[in-house]
Structure formats: C-alpha cells, structure tokens
Design an enzyme around this catalytic site. Structure first.
Site, mmCIF file in Angstrom:
data_model
loop_
_atom_site.group_PDB
_atom_site.id
_atom_site.type_symbol
_atom_site.label_atom_id
_atom_site.label_comp_id
_atom_site.label_asym_id
_atom_site.label_seq_id
_atom_site.Cartn_x
_atom_site.Cartn_y
_atom_site.Cartn_z
ATOM 1 C CB SER A 1 -21.417 -11.038 14.782
ATOM 2 O OG SER A 1 -21.534 -12.404 14.496
ATOM 3 C CD GLU B 1 -21.078 -16.944 16.322
ATOM 4 O OE1 GLU B 1 -21.356 -17.283 17.479
ATOM 5 O OE2 GLU B 1 -20.705 -17.734 15.452
ATOM 6 C CE1 TYR C 1 -16.168 -12.539 16.694
ATOM 7 C CE2 TYR C 1 -18.342 -13.521 16.407
ATOM 8 C CZ TYR C 1 -17.367 -12.638 15.981
ATOM 9 O OH TYR C 1 -17.576 -11.875 14.863
HETATM 10 P P1 NDP Z 1 -11.008 -10.221 9.759
HETATM 11 O O1 NDP Z 1 -10.555 -11.221 10.768
HETATM 12 O O2 NDP Z 1 -10.681 -10.456 8.322
HETATM 13 O O3 NDP Z 1 -10.462 -8.784 10.163
HETATM 14 C C1 NDP Z 1 -10.405 -8.374 11.490
HETATM 15 C C2 NDP Z 1 -9.280 -7.370 11.634
HETATM 16 O O4 NDP Z 1 -9.191 -6.998 13.016
HETATM 17 C C3 NDP Z 1 -7.915 -7.922 11.234
HETATM 18 O O5 NDP Z 1 -7.401 -7.113 10.213
HETATM 19 C C4 NDP Z 1 -7.081 -7.809 12.500
HETATM 20 O O6 NDP Z 1 -5.808 -7.295 12.283
HETATM 21 C C5 NDP Z 1 -7.835 -6.778 13.296
HETATM 22 N N1 NDP Z 1 -7.571 -6.940 14.734
HETATM 23 C C6 NDP Z 1 -7.634 -8.053 15.468
HETATM 24 N N2 NDP Z 1 -7.316 -7.791 16.736
HETATM 25 C C7 NDP Z 1 -7.021 -6.472 16.803
HETATM 26 C C8 NDP Z 1 -6.610 -5.615 17.837
HETATM 27 N N3 NDP Z 1 -6.407 -6.053 19.073
HETATM 28 N N4 NDP Z 1 -6.404 -4.308 17.538
HETATM 29 C C9 NDP Z 1 -6.558 -3.846 16.279
HETATM 30 N N5 NDP Z 1 -6.936 -4.631 15.251
HETATM 31 C C10 NDP Z 1 -7.174 -5.925 15.508
HETATM 32 O O7 NDP Z 1 -12.581 -10.070 9.963
HETATM 33 P P2 NDP Z 1 -13.698 -9.611 8.905
HETATM 34 O O8 NDP Z 1 -13.155 -8.550 8.050
HETATM 35 O O9 NDP Z 1 -14.293 -10.819 8.309
HETATM 36 O O10 NDP Z 1 -14.805 -9.017 9.883
HETATM 37 C C11 NDP Z 1 -14.867 -7.628 10.175
HETATM 38 C C12 NDP Z 1 -15.688 -7.426 11.450
HETATM 39 O O11 NDP Z 1 -17.003 -7.934 11.254
HETATM 40 C C13 NDP Z 1 -15.133 -8.144 12.673
HETATM 41 O O12 NDP Z 1 -15.413 -7.347 13.790
HETATM 42 C C14 NDP Z 1 -15.940 -9.423 12.727
HETATM 43 O O13 NDP Z 1 -15.993 -9.921 14.049
HETATM 44 C C15 NDP Z 1 -17.290 -8.919 12.242
HETATM 45 N N6 NDP Z 1 -18.138 -9.902 11.591
HETATM 46 C C16 NDP Z 1 -17.656 -10.652 10.547
HETATM 47 C C17 NDP Z 1 -18.469 -11.568 9.933
HETATM 48 C C18 NDP Z 1 -17.993 -12.381 8.758
HETATM 49 O O14 NDP Z 1 -18.686 -13.342 8.402
HETATM 50 N N7 NDP Z 1 -16.884 -12.034 8.138
HETATM 51 C C19 NDP Z 1 -19.869 -11.767 10.381
HETATM 52 C C20 NDP Z 1 -20.282 -10.860 11.408
HETATM 53 C C21 NDP Z 1 -19.438 -9.972 12.002
HETATM 54 P P3 NDP Z 1 -4.536 -8.157 11.887
HETATM 55 O O15 NDP Z 1 -4.493 -8.016 10.399
HETATM 56 O O16 NDP Z 1 -3.454 -7.488 12.592
HETATM 57 O O17 NDP Z 1 -4.790 -9.560 12.365
HETATM 58 P P1 GDP Z 2 -18.132 -18.864 12.142
HETATM 59 O O1 GDP Z 2 -19.583 -19.084 11.824
HETATM 60 O O2 GDP Z 2 -17.785 -17.422 12.195
HETATM 61 O O3 GDP Z 2 -17.679 -19.609 13.327
HETATM 62 O O4 GDP Z 2 -17.340 -19.378 10.823
HETATM 63 P P2 GDP Z 2 -16.472 -20.688 10.561
HETATM 64 O O5 GDP Z 2 -16.228 -20.691 9.093
HETATM 65 O O6 GDP Z 2 -15.276 -20.744 11.432
HETATM 66 O O7 GDP Z 2 -17.427 -21.892 10.944
HETATM 67 C C1 GDP Z 2 -18.657 -22.115 10.293
HETATM 68 C C2 GDP Z 2 -19.158 -23.512 10.659
HETATM 69 O O8 GDP Z 2 -18.311 -24.479 10.040
HETATM 70 C C3 GDP Z 2 -19.119 -23.821 12.167
HETATM 71 O O9 GDP Z 2 -20.363 -24.384 12.542
HETATM 72 C C4 GDP Z 2 -18.017 -24.844 12.321
HETATM 73 O O10 GDP Z 2 -18.257 -25.784 13.366
HETATM 74 C C5 GDP Z 2 -18.076 -25.518 10.956
HETATM 75 N N1 GDP Z 2 -16.823 -26.190 10.593
HETATM 76 C C6 GDP Z 2 -16.698 -27.481 10.177
HETATM 77 N N2 GDP Z 2 -15.436 -27.783 9.969
HETATM 78 C C7 GDP Z 2 -14.705 -26.677 10.249
HETATM 79 C C8 GDP Z 2 -13.310 -26.410 10.202
HETATM 80 O O11 GDP Z 2 -12.500 -27.242 9.877
HETATM 81 N N3 GDP Z 2 -12.923 -25.131 10.543
HETATM 82 C C9 GDP Z 2 -13.821 -24.162 10.904
HETATM 83 N N4 GDP Z 2 -13.379 -22.951 11.187
HETATM 84 N N5 GDP Z 2 -15.154 -24.423 10.965
HETATM 85 C C10 GDP Z 2 -15.582 -25.655 10.648
#
Ligand code: NDP
Ligand code: GDP
Length: 336
Positions: free
Chosen positions: A126, A128, A150
C-alpha cells in the site's frame, strides 16, 4: 487443450478480490479463494460468482488452513489481498492489525513455500508504506516512513515479501497501490461513505446503513465526516486488479507503484458527488472530530511510470467519472 491456470486469492470477498476473480475468470483461470467463515457469503461482492469459484474458509491468523488450501489447489498464482485493511481502525486495533496485515503475509508466504513453492505470489502492499514521507510524488524508491499501525504492518508485509524473493528465489511481487475505490468499496472508507450518503439523502431513505461509529450514516439530511482537507490519489479498483495480474506475467518479480498521479481532497469528492444529484454539499456535510485521525499521511501522488513502461498499465478512469459511477451505483442499489 492447454491446462487452465489456477489462481488462489485471499480476501476474495473484498473489493479487490472480487474484481480480480471477475478478471481472472474472464481470462479462463480456475479461481479459488479464502474467506472467513464469519463473513456472510450472501452479503458479499461475490454473490454473482458463487458456483464459478471455489471457496476455502480460513483466516490469515491460522497457518494450517492456509497451508492446506495451497496444497489442495496447487495454484499457479497466489494473490494475498486479505488484510485488516482499514487504516482508521488500526489505532483502535493495533495488535490485531499487526497479526493479520503483517504476520499474515508471512503465514501466506510460508504456506506457499511449503505447499507450492513455484507459485507466483502477489502481495497487496500500500501507499501507506510511505506514510509521512515529505515527497509530493512517490515512486518505488521513496523511503518507507509509515506513520500509523496499518502502514507499519504494510511495510512489514512488503519487506517480508521482498525477503522471501531474495532468500528463496520465490517469484514474489509487492504492488504498492494508492487508494482505489468502486461501488464495492467498504462503507467505512470515505468515498463510499459519501456516495452512499448522497444516495440516502437524495432518495430520502428512512433507515440508512450505519457509519463506522455504529450510528445512522445520515441524520436529518446531514452526513458526518472527519478531515475534509485530506487529499488522496484515488483510482478505480476495477482497473487496478489488472496491474496485479500483469506483475505476475513478467519474467522477473519486481515491485510496482500503481496510482493515477493526481490528487483530490475529501471536499472535492463531496462537491462532485452531491453535484451529481443536483445538491450542494455544503448543505449536507459536517466535519466532526469523531472522524479525524491522530496522524494523517502526507498528501502525495503516485508516480506509476515504471508500471506504464514495464507492464503497459495506466489508469483510464478520471476522478469525476469515478465519483459519478459510484454515486450512480448507490442510487441504483437503494432504488432496488
Ligand atoms: P477489503 O477490505 O475490501 O478486503 C479485504 C478482505 O480481507 C476482506 O474480504 C476480509 O474478509 C479479508 N480479511 C480481513 N481479515 C482477515 C483475516 N484475518 N483472515 C482472512 N481474511 C481476512 O480491501 P480491498 O479489497 O480494498 O484491498 C485489498 C488489499 O489491498 C488489502 O490488503 C488492502 O490492505 C490493500 N490495499 C488496498 C487499497 C485500496 O485503496 N483499496 C490500497 C492499497 C492497498 P471479510 O469479508 O471476512 O471481512
Ligand atoms: P485510507 O486512505 O485508506 O485511510 O482511506 P479512507 O477513505 O478511510 O480515508 C481517506 C481520507 O479521508 C483520510 O485522510 C481521512 O482522514 C479522510 N476522511 C475524512 N472524513 C472521513 C470519514 O468520515 N471516514 C473516513 N474513513 N475517512 C475520512
């Protein structure tokens, strides 16, 4: 006839996992994936895929379920997308975040090393990892200065993936993805929170879904958010999963930044989303300290030029189109 390739996706019911499953099925792969038994299979992003994919119930906390799933499916490609994926929750669940998002990667790498060592491995890294980096634009060379639990866990996951590549010759890549959104994004992320809020307000929904604080998302036509000035490089998730696959089709395993190289604020997102339905965001959005964070990451864009040059990948959907498609999807979902 050529044997169908097999892919194994952890987090298959998540946003990216479900788009990746769609993409790989389209390419002719056999797709298997891991989800937690506690996940409600009917409420997930994969309802439309049931019967076309194999599901293994397991958890990144439990090595043995991972190892037996890899041994059983013998995948050619493994995509590790499961994680405690919500940065905002990582302050309240720092230990759990480390167990799943950091050590969970090692469990998956060990499961692959033991069960199918020649499988290609993708790690969901990520942006992050860059955290508080003082760079307006980040690329593969930018130092890792993660500044929330995270992000720190993602640095571990990224570096352990690289370590297995260098130590054991595994084909293991880290995709350093900047934020990517879609109608399948979780409601606790700001983009989806906004588009669902817009749809609830526009349609006058009486019982809106709950926000991350467990309260109705919209109360008296108002949507509560946190820091409206925060900026992100937001892309469209459906396009980002292709980049994951492309990384595993290369001759050599490497890490890549995937992004749009553009920045917008939460305020920009609100403005655009409310405009889609003819409303003024200022009448409906309030900022509340309840949703602000102890630290924010730097507002940085991602330089995806290495991915463009070596993978032939670039983003196609711009910011306004992304907002539009998300608002339309939530309007449609609620109208149904
Ligand atoms: P989601 O939160 O949509 O999906 C994450 C999945 O991980 C969920 O389906 C969840 O399952 C599963 N999960 C959580 N905890 C566990 C566990 N202990 N064991 C097994 N499965 C688990 O995330 P995204 O699809 O958006 O992201 C995919 C990956 O990419 C993640 O690793 C995320 O951190 C990373 N990422 C995402 C970004 C984004 O902007 N979307 C940016 C950069 C990185 P359940 O359905 O059971 O909750
Ligand atoms: P992230 O970049 O994976 O943490 O994605 P988020 O969508 O959770 O947050 C993106 C940005 O939106 C962060 O800088 C937050 O501080 C900002 N933000 C502002 N208001 C909110 C809110 O109500 N919920 C979340 N999740 N983020 C917020």
């Amino acid at each position: 006839m050529a044997k169908r390739k097999v892919a194994f996706i952890t987090g298959i019911a998540g946003q990216d996992g479900s788009y990746l499953a769609d993409f790989l099925l389209e390419k002719g792969y056999k797709v298997a994936g891991l989800m937690r038994r506690t996940s409600n299979i009917r409420r997930t992003n994969i309802t439309h895929l049931l019967g076309k994919i194999s599901i293994e119930f397991g958890d990144l906390l439990d090595y043995h379920t991972l190892e037996s799933a890899i041994k059983k499916h013998q995948p050619d490609e493994v995509y590790n997308l499961a994680a405690q994926s919500v940065p905002a929750d990582s302050w309240t669940h720092p230990i759990y975040t480390g167990e799943v998002t950091a050590l969970g990667v090692t469990r998956m790498l060990e499961a692959v090393r033991s069960g199918k060592p020649d499988a290609k491995f993708y790690q969901g890294s990520s942006r992050e990892v860059f955290g508080g980096a003082r760079h307006q634009v980040c690329n593969e060379e930018t130092p890792y200065l993660a500044n929330n639990p995270y992000g720190v866990a993602k640095v571990y996951g990224h570096l352990i993936t690289r370590t297995y590549r260098e130590s054991y010759g595994m084909f293991a890549c880290g995709g350093i993805l900047f934020n990517h959104e879609s109608p399948r994004r979780g409601l606790h992320f700001v983009t989806r929170k906004i588009t669902m809020g817009v749809a609830c307000i526009k349609l006058g929904i009486a019982n809106p879904p709950l926000n991350e604080a467990g309260e109705p998302l919209v109360i008296d036509g108002k949507l509560l958010l946190g820091n409206l000035e925060a900026k992100r490089d937001w892309g469209y998730a459906k396009e980002y999963v292709e980049a994951m696959w492309l990384m595993l089709q290369r001759k050599e395993p490497e890490d890549y930044v995937i992004a749009t190289n553009s920045l917008n604020s939460v305020k920009d997102f609100c403005k655009s989303a409310f405009e889609q339905v003819g409303l003024n965001w200022k009448d409906h959005v309030r900022s509340h300290v309840q949703f602000t964070r102890p630290t924010e990451i730097t507002a940085s864009r991602g330089d995806y030029s290495k991915a463009k040059k070596e993978l032939g990948w670039e983003p196609k959907t711009g910011f306004q189109d992304l907002v539009k498609l998300m608002v339309e999807a939530d309007l449609e979902r609620l109208s149904r």
